[in-house]
Design an enzyme around this catalytic site. Structure first.
Site, PDB file in Angstrom:
ATOM      1  N   GLY A  91       0.833  -1.192   0.000  1.00 51.95           N
ATOM      2  CA  GLY A  91       0.000   0.000   0.000  1.00 51.95           C
ATOM      3  C   GLY A  91       0.866   1.240   0.000  1.00 51.95           C
ATOM      4  O   GLY A  91       2.033   1.202   0.406  1.00 51.95           O
ATOM      5  N   GLN A  96       2.919   9.964   1.220  1.00 49.76           N
ATOM      6  CA  GLN A  96       4.213   9.279   1.188  1.00 49.76           C
ATOM      7  C   GLN A  96       5.015   9.594  -0.065  1.00 49.76           C
ATOM      8  O   GLN A  96       6.202   9.262  -0.133  1.00 49.76           O
ATOM      9  CB  GLN A  96       4.018   7.767   1.305  1.00 49.76           C
ATOM     10  N   CYS A 153       6.858   0.135   7.405  1.00 49.46           N
ATOM     11  CA  CYS A 153       6.349   1.242   6.593  1.00 49.46           C
ATOM     12  C   CYS A 153       7.414   1.648   5.583  1.00 49.46           C
ATOM     13  O   CYS A 153       8.604   1.722   5.922  1.00 49.46           O
ATOM     14  CB  CYS A 153       5.998   2.425   7.493  1.00 49.46           C
ATOM     15  N   LEU A 154       6.989   1.929   4.354  1.00 48.72           N
ATOM     16  CA  LEU A 154       7.930   2.348   3.316  1.00 48.72           C
ATOM     17  C   LEU A 154       8.576   3.690   3.640  1.00 48.72           C
ATOM     18  O   LEU A 154       9.646   4.003   3.115  1.00 48.72           O
ATOM     19  CB  LEU A 154       7.222   2.424   1.961  1.00 48.72           C
ATOM     20  N   HIS A 195      -3.487   1.108   8.175  1.00 42.23           N
ATOM     21  CA  HIS A 195      -2.152   1.708   8.053  1.00 42.23           C
ATOM     22  C   HIS A 195      -2.162   2.849   7.040  1.00 42.23           C
ATOM     23  O   HIS A 195      -1.663   3.952   7.322  1.00 42.23           O
ATOM     24  CB  HIS A 195      -1.162   0.619   7.627  1.00 42.23           C
ATOM     25  N   GLU A 196      -2.727   2.599   5.854  1.00 37.09           N
ATOM     26  CA  GLU A 196      -2.690   3.615   4.798  1.00 37.09           C
ATOM     27  C   GLU A 196      -3.593   4.803   5.120  1.00 37.09           C
ATOM     28  O   GLU A 196      -3.228   5.959   4.862  1.00 37.09           O
ATOM     29  CB  GLU A 196      -3.081   2.994   3.455  1.00 37.09           C
ATOM     30  N   HIS A 199      -2.067   7.362   7.349  1.00 35.74           N
ATOM     31  CA  HIS A 199      -1.191   8.326   6.672  1.00 35.74           C
ATOM     32  C   HIS A 199      -1.952   9.583   6.254  1.00 35.74           C
ATOM     33  O   HIS A 199      -1.388  10.683   6.254  1.00 35.74           O
ATOM     34  CB  HIS A 199      -0.563   7.692   5.428  1.00 35.74           C
TER      35      HIS A 199
END
Length: 227
Positions: A91, A96, A153-154, A195-196, A199
């Site tokens: 995701g 991000q 997390c990226l 999670h997404e 953000h």
């Protein structure tokens, strides 16, 4: 629609960059992220920003129907899909890549899940999720069950930690055509959604993490995996 890099209000213009003071520290980054083609299939240059960048702490802007269907947003979606798959990740939220709008892309490919044992798949309730786009998502928790698993997390590469998430959620959103969608998800898919969408509200997984378990990937494999 012309997308620009999002900054907090107290950012100061610099030569070729913006400078934003946070306490006694200063961070610098490009002024704009353009949507015009630069030779990538996504139609623009979007890099995944890392923790510490103020854009990750903003509340993202909702998009209206005309904005969603604009060339700029469609190019952003394509670029985000490309970045997510390159990482690879399951995701990615628009903040991000430095664009503070309420948009996420999600895809949990079968080849990612094949790396897990059968027991791990069952424990995580993890199944493939096809690529899809969610815009202006509103998430609600269903039931009182929660699950605790390691999460990364990226935007915080190389680290993981235990995060408790609701097991079942419902999400109402718009898709990339501005059509309404309703999703009821459980298990790992519910975790990805939470999670997404965090953000989009300026939250990172570390804000919900048991920080005593915050580990490098190397130490996760060494001390925690399978423990």
């Amino acid at each position: 629609m012309h997308l620009k890099r999002a900054y907090p209000k107290d950012c100061l213009s610099g030569v070729g960059s913006n400078a934003c003071r946070i306490g006694d520290r200063q961070s610098r980054y490009p002024v704009t992220i353009e949507c015009e083609s630069t030779g990538t299939s996504g139609g623009g240059v979007y890099e995944i920003v890392k923790t510490g960048d103020p854009v990750l702490r903003l509340t993202a802007k909702p998009l209206n129907s005309d904005e969603i269907q604009s060339e700029a947003i469609q190019q952003l979606i394509a670029a985000m899909a490309e970045r997510m798959r390159e990482a690879p990740g399951v995701g990615l939220a628009a903040p991000q890549v430095g664009v503070s709008v309420q948009l996420v892309v999600i895809e949990d490919r079968p080849e990612y899940i094949e790396r897990l044992s059968g027991a791990e798949r069952r424990e995580r309730e993890r199944e493939p999720v096809p690529f899809h786009v969610l815009i202006n998502p509103v998430l609600s928790v269903e039931g009182e069950e929660s699950a605790v698993f390691f999460e990364g997390c990226l935007s915080i590469p190389g680290y993981q930690g235990l995060v408790a998430r609701a097991r079942v959620v419902r999400v109402e959103a718009l898709d990339e055509r501005a059509a309404p969608v309703v999703i009821r998800a459980h298990g790992w898919y519910a975790r990805i959604l939470q999670h997404e969408i965090d953000h989009l509200n300026g939250l990172l997984c570390v804000d919900r993490m048991d920080l005593q378990t915050f580990s490098t990937l190397e130490n996760y494999d060494r001390f925690w995996r399978g423990g």
